[in-house]
Scaffold this motif. Structure first.
Motif, PDB file in Angstrom:
ATOM      1  N   ARG A  49       0.914  -1.342  -0.083  1.00 46.14           N
ATOM      2  CA  ARG A  49       0.087   0.060   0.036  1.00 46.14           C
ATOM      3  C   ARG A  49       0.824   1.377   0.060  1.00 46.14           C
ATOM      4  O   ARG A  49       0.716   2.331  -0.837  1.00 46.14           O
ATOM      5  CB  ARG A  49      -0.893   0.053   1.326  1.00 46.14           C
TER       6      ARG A  49
ATOM      7  N   SER B  36      -7.959  -2.032  -5.759  1.00 44.47           N
ATOM      8  CA  SER B  36      -7.562  -2.075  -4.499  1.00 44.47           C
ATOM      9  C   SER B  36      -8.125  -0.715  -3.844  1.00 44.47           C
ATOM     10  O   SER B  36      -8.584  -0.748  -2.486  1.00 44.47           O
ATOM     11  CB  SER B  36      -6.108  -1.711  -4.469  1.00 44.47           C
ATOM     12  N   GLU B  37      -8.135   0.435  -4.665  1.00 46.74           N
ATOM     13  CA  GLU B  37      -8.760   1.480  -4.066  1.00 46.74           C
ATOM     14  C   GLU B  37     -10.331   1.495  -3.735  1.00 46.74           C
ATOM     15  O   GLU B  37     -10.999   1.934  -2.673  1.00 46.74           O
ATOM     16  CB  GLU B  37      -8.391   2.753  -4.911  1.00 46.74           C
ATOM     17  N   GLY B  40     -10.414  -1.125  -0.596  1.00 49.61           N
ATOM     18  CA  GLY B  40      -9.441  -0.908   0.477  1.00 49.61           C
ATOM     19  C   GLY B  40      -8.846  -2.100   0.665  1.00 49.61           C
ATOM     20  O   GLY B  40      -8.527  -2.319   1.977  1.00 49.61           O
ATOM     21  N   HIS B  42      -4.900  -4.182  -0.265  1.00 52.55           N
ATOM     22  CA  HIS B  42      -3.681  -3.934  -1.054  1.00 52.55           C
ATOM     23  C   HIS B  42      -3.018  -5.122  -1.085  1.00 52.55           C
ATOM     24  O   HIS B  42      -2.138  -5.380   0.023  1.00 52.55           O
ATOM     25  CB  HIS B  42      -2.980  -2.737  -0.450  1.00 52.55           C
TER      26      HIS B  42
END
Lengths: 87, 87
Positions: A49, B36-37, B40, B42
């Motif tokens: 991340r 991923s964003e 949330g 990663h």
């Protein structure tokens, strides 16, 4: 050359980057991808991340690092946004 | 769940992808970054020119994988372009 470490067997340059957030990391990954396509050099990249570990190997068949590898490392550092530069 | 391997200590899902070229890999990395964003979540991602190794860990503090991790793995596979699907 700042935070890069030079290792041998096999010859390589290694560095770890830390980012304030994923968005900044993602932006940097994009810039480095452009550079990789431009230079035809693709380091091993490991990220999650907010960290990125980079290993730049010598050219296939070469046993030593060359200017190409050292220049790529410097070019990567130059792409760093201010927010990810070590204090 | 196809090519994903489940490991323990720590609980995680691992998979390797191979791509025909760097451009296809890059496109996939972009799609996964969006995911991923959105989720949330990663994973640890390791790539070079045409390979990508992915490790999805359990949530922080959890010792077991959950639906979140399994769903993310399936969502990643769904983002694969035809050119990168195993024959």
């Amino acid at each position: 050359m700042s935070a890069w470490k030079e290792r041998s067997r096999p010859a390589r340059l290694e560095r770890r980057y830390e980012f304030p957030d994923y968005e900044t990391l993602r932006e940097f990954l994009d810039r480095v991808a452009e550079l990789s396509e431009q230079e035809g050099l693709h380091p091993d990249m490991g990220f999650g991340r907010t960290y990125l570990n980079v290993t730049i190997h010598a050219d296939d068949g070469a046993t030593e690092l060359g200017d190409r590898q050292r220049r790529f490392a410097e070019q990567m550092d130059a792409l760093l946004p201010a927010s990810a530069r070590p204090m």
